[in-house]
Design an enzyme around this catalytic site. Structure first.
Site, PDB file in Angstrom:
ATOM      1  N   ASP A 115       0.822  -1.075  -0.076  1.00 24.16           N
ATOM      2  CA  ASP A 115       0.014  -0.196   0.114  1.00 24.16           C
ATOM      3  C   ASP A 115       1.118   1.232   0.185  1.00 24.16           C
ATOM      4  O   ASP A 115       1.917   1.327   1.160  1.00 24.16           O
ATOM      5  CB  ASP A 115      -0.536   0.179   1.190  1.00 24.16           C
ATOM      6  CG  ASP A 115      -2.245   0.642   0.767  1.00 24.16           C
ATOM      7  OD1 ASP A 115      -2.631   1.729   0.325  1.00 24.16           O
ATOM      8  OD2 ASP A 115      -3.002  -0.599   1.224  1.00 24.16           O
ATOM      9  N   GLU A 168      -6.167   3.551  -5.776  1.00 22.30           N
ATOM     10  CA  GLU A 168      -7.855   4.069  -5.692  1.00 22.30           C
ATOM     11  C   GLU A 168      -8.418   5.475  -5.893  1.00 22.30           C
ATOM     12  O   GLU A 168      -7.234   6.618  -5.079  1.00 22.30           O
ATOM     13  CB  GLU A 168      -7.463   4.617  -3.422  1.00 22.30           C
ATOM     14  CG  GLU A 168      -8.885   4.330  -2.752  1.00 22.30           C
ATOM     15  CD  GLU A 168      -9.536   4.312  -1.818  1.00 22.30           C
ATOM     16  OE1 GLU A 168     -10.078   4.113  -0.825  1.00 22.30           O
ATOM     17  OE2 GLU A 168      -7.981   5.262  -0.774  1.00 22.30           O
ATOM     18  N   ASP A 219     -12.711  -1.182   4.464  1.00 12.80           N
ATOM     19  CA  ASP A 219     -12.918   0.173   4.344  1.00 12.80           C
ATOM     20  C   ASP A 219     -14.887   0.488   4.058  1.00 12.80           C
ATOM     21  O   ASP A 219     -15.388   1.157   4.013  1.00 12.80           O
ATOM     22  CB  ASP A 219     -12.797   0.870   2.795  1.00 12.80           C
ATOM     23  CG  ASP A 219     -11.395   1.695   4.146  1.00 12.80           C
ATOM     24  OD1 ASP A 219     -10.878   1.604   4.180  1.00 12.80           O
ATOM     25  OD2 ASP A 219     -10.633   2.112   2.351  1.00 12.80           O
TER      26      ASP A 219
HETATM   27  C1  GLC Z   1      -8.101   5.108   1.942  1.00 20.06           C
HETATM   28  C2  GLC Z   1      -7.920   3.847   2.633  1.00 20.06           C
HETATM   29  C3  GLC Z   1      -8.317   4.344   4.222  1.00 20.06           C
HETATM   30  C4  GLC Z   1      -7.590   5.169   5.041  1.00 20.06           C
HETATM   31  C5  GLC Z   1      -7.983   6.265   4.015  1.00 20.06           C
HETATM   32  C6  GLC Z   1      -7.146   7.989   4.713  1.00 20.06           C
HETATM   33  O1  GLC Z   1      -9.189   5.508   1.739  1.00 20.06           O
HETATM   34  O2  GLC Z   1      -7.957   2.700   2.484  1.00 20.06           O
HETATM   35  O3  GLC Z   1      -8.097   2.871   5.378  1.00 20.06           O
HETATM   36  O4  GLC Z   1      -8.079   5.413   5.755  1.00 20.06           O
HETATM   37  O5  GLC Z   1      -7.523   5.653   2.466  1.00 20.06           O
HETATM   38  O6  GLC Z   1      -5.759   6.433   4.483  1.00 20.06           O
END
Ligand code: GLC
Length: 552
Positions: free
Chosen positions: A99, A254, A327
């Protein structure tokens, strides 16, 4: 380097490390635990692992607040355990992606500590602004987790921006030195042998010049000015050109609030800046934009999202397919039925696993874990849930507010993976860091491995089937009965090979409907979730997958 796009043939598994498996008995999941379970993943048919953050972190957002990008947290086993897992995965033919969280760091990261003291060259690593004269914040943007997007820092005497939690200050990506840091991070992990990155809220990294007030959005103010911001493509191209292009790696972005059309501007082949996108449209079939604004489940909304991504990316870019991640609450509790847990879990698996794209399975999804429902709001760990509980819908009773959280909280899907019917669901020999869902005696890996009709064994079959059929990788997608609010029907076609997937989302029997042109007498029924079939009826949450061709 020529882009090989190996990820198109794969199925990935997401590990949210705290709750996966504890290998050293301290109550928290770790990489020693992952190492022990690599063969479990291999047997499931998994070809790659996405690790949610493993780096040192104060844990304000369960690891998405990073204080050192070039190390592995000691509680997860440090670098030694990571190298062992990486080798172990590669030895089994599995890829590993990390990540990459660079929209923000932890406020405990040394960069932030130096930036708040104006130590060069870190002074402009973050987005600092003085307050306005009348005592107002620098602008009216909201954070996604904790109120407004600005926090006053006594040390520096200015406000810093945080689009997420107060302890997650946003990096100033317009500063070339910050982009150099990102490239160093990318290179560090790629040289160590990882195979790519899932890039956290990566479409947020470029903020509109001048940080204007947002007078358009009723909530989430500012998102129009920081999502897909002015320099986003420039920065992503720079990361690709300067680092990623030198490696045989993949990237997954994402991207909240992204449409297929917008996605193409990032991932269109052959020379997109990134490879795949995590879209949110298919996660909003029972809510409005965010899980916290719950609505009744609408199958038509779900199908519109799925089919639109299938059609609009076809031949142009590659889909990432998922039903769950860390999430969102658990999918059976949302789009399926806990009463028909196994049946609906299987149906949901078939509904997405045969679409075109690369599927991801989130830990526990394969055994049908369901939402966790704590008896008290204090039991929640997640920063977003806690804030939502304390600040929204205050006119409702405490009980009603708690029930809202059951439907929306990220913690609903963050309880430890249930491995056995034994103490702590076999997750740890110590005291678990978080609550275990009490249905573990019935829902656990050990029991499901023994039961040929379990959801786990269905996932194994479905994944093996998907990999054995060329039509699943390359075939065209078509949806039928689009207006139905109870059935999802789609086909995949590649030359003479055809697959027809029938899914009932109804909790009662419905008539079986086969679209015209499909002759069942010539088909093979390659997957189903009921052993006894009825000629004219689909049972609650029934699914059937029919195949025409010679591939099985
Ligand atoms: C993304 C992650 C989430 C996190 C957010 C801030 O949406 O998947 O878990 O809290 O970013 O980093």
């Amino acid at each position: 380097m020529e882009h090989t796009r190996w990820y198109k043939d794969m199925v990935f598994y997401q590990i949210w490390p705290r709750s996966f498996y504890d290998g050293d008995g301290d109550g928290m999941g770790d990489l020693w635990g992952v190492y022990e379970k690599l063969d479990y993943l291999k047997a499931l048919g998994v070809d790659g692992i996405w690790f949610s953050p493993l780096y040192p972190s104060p844990g304000a957002d369960c690891g998405y607040d990073i204080s050192d990008y070039m190390d592995i947290a000691p509680e997860y086993g440090g670098m030694e355990a990571f190298q062992k897992v990486l080798r172990g995965a590669h030895d089994r033919g599995m890829k590993v992606i990390m990540d990459l969280v660079v929209n923000h760091t932890s406020d405990e990261h040394p960069w932030f500590q130096k930036s708040r003291r104006r130590e060069e060259p870190y002074t402009d690593y973050y987005i600092w602004r003085p307050g306005k004269k009348n005592g107002k914040l620098p602008n009216n943007w909201d954070s996604c987790f904790e109120g407004k997007a600005w926090q006053y820092d006594e040390v520096r005497g200015e406000y810093y921006m945080h689009i997420f939690a107060v302890k997650q200050p946003d990096l100033n990506m317009d500063n070339p030195l910050v982009r150099e840091e990102v490239k160093k991070i990318l290179r560090f992990w790629l040289e160590l042998g990882v195979d790519g990155f899932r890039e956290d809220v990566i479409t947020y990294i470029s903020k509109k010049e001048g940080l204007p007030n947002d007078y358009l959005m009723p909530a989430n103010k500012g998102i129009l000015y920081y999502n897909h911001g002015p320099h986003i493509h420039e920065y992503l191209t720079e990361f690709y050109r300067d680092v990623l292009a030198d490696f045989d790696c993949m990237t997954l972005a994402e991207a909240p609030l992204v449409s297929p059309k917008k996605a193409l501007s990032y991932i269109a082949e052959p020379d997109g800046e990134m490879d795949m996108m995590i879209q949110f449209q298919s996660m909003c079939a029972d809510c409005l934009f965010t899980d916290y604004i719950h609505m009744p489940f609408s199958l038509r909304k779900l199908k519109r999202a799925w089919s639109s991504w299938q059609k609009k990316l076809d031949g142009k870019a590659w889909n990432m397919l998922y039903l769950e991640n860390h999430d969102h609450p658990r999918i059976i509790s949302r789009y399926g039925s806990e009463r028909f847990r196994v049946e609906s879990g299987k149906m949901l698996a078939a509904a997405y696993l045969f679409q075109k794209g690369t599927p991801f399975v989130y830990q526990g999804q394969e055994i049908g874990m369901t939402n966790w429902r704590p008896q008290s709001p204090d039991m929640y760990e997640d920063v977003q849930t806690r804030w939502q509980y304390e600040h929204t819908a205050l006119h409702l009773s405490e009980g009603k507010r708690l029930r809202r959280m059951w439907l929306a909280s990220r913690d609903s899907a963050r309880t430890p993976v249930q491995w056995t019917a034994g103490e702590n669901a076999g997750f740890t020999t110590g005291k678990p860091w978080f609550y275990v869902n009490q249905n573990y005696r019935e829902v656990n890996v050990e029991a499901e491995e023994k039961d040929p009709d379990s959801l786990l064994n269905f996932y194994k079959k479905a994944i093996a089937l998907r990999k054995s059929l060329e039509v699943v990788r390359g075939g065209s997608y078509r949806e039928y009965h689009a207006l139905s609010s109870r059935r999802y029907t789609y086909s995949r076609t590649l030359g003479k090979e055809k697959l027809l997937v029938l899914c009932s989302f109804a909790d009662e029997p419905i008539p079986l409907r086969i679209p015209g042109g499909f002759d069942l007498s010539k088909a093979e029924l390659v997957l189903r979730n009921y052993s006894q079939l009825q000629e004219k009826t689909m049972r609650p949450y029934e699914t059937r997958v029919y195949y025409w061709g010679s591939g099985v």
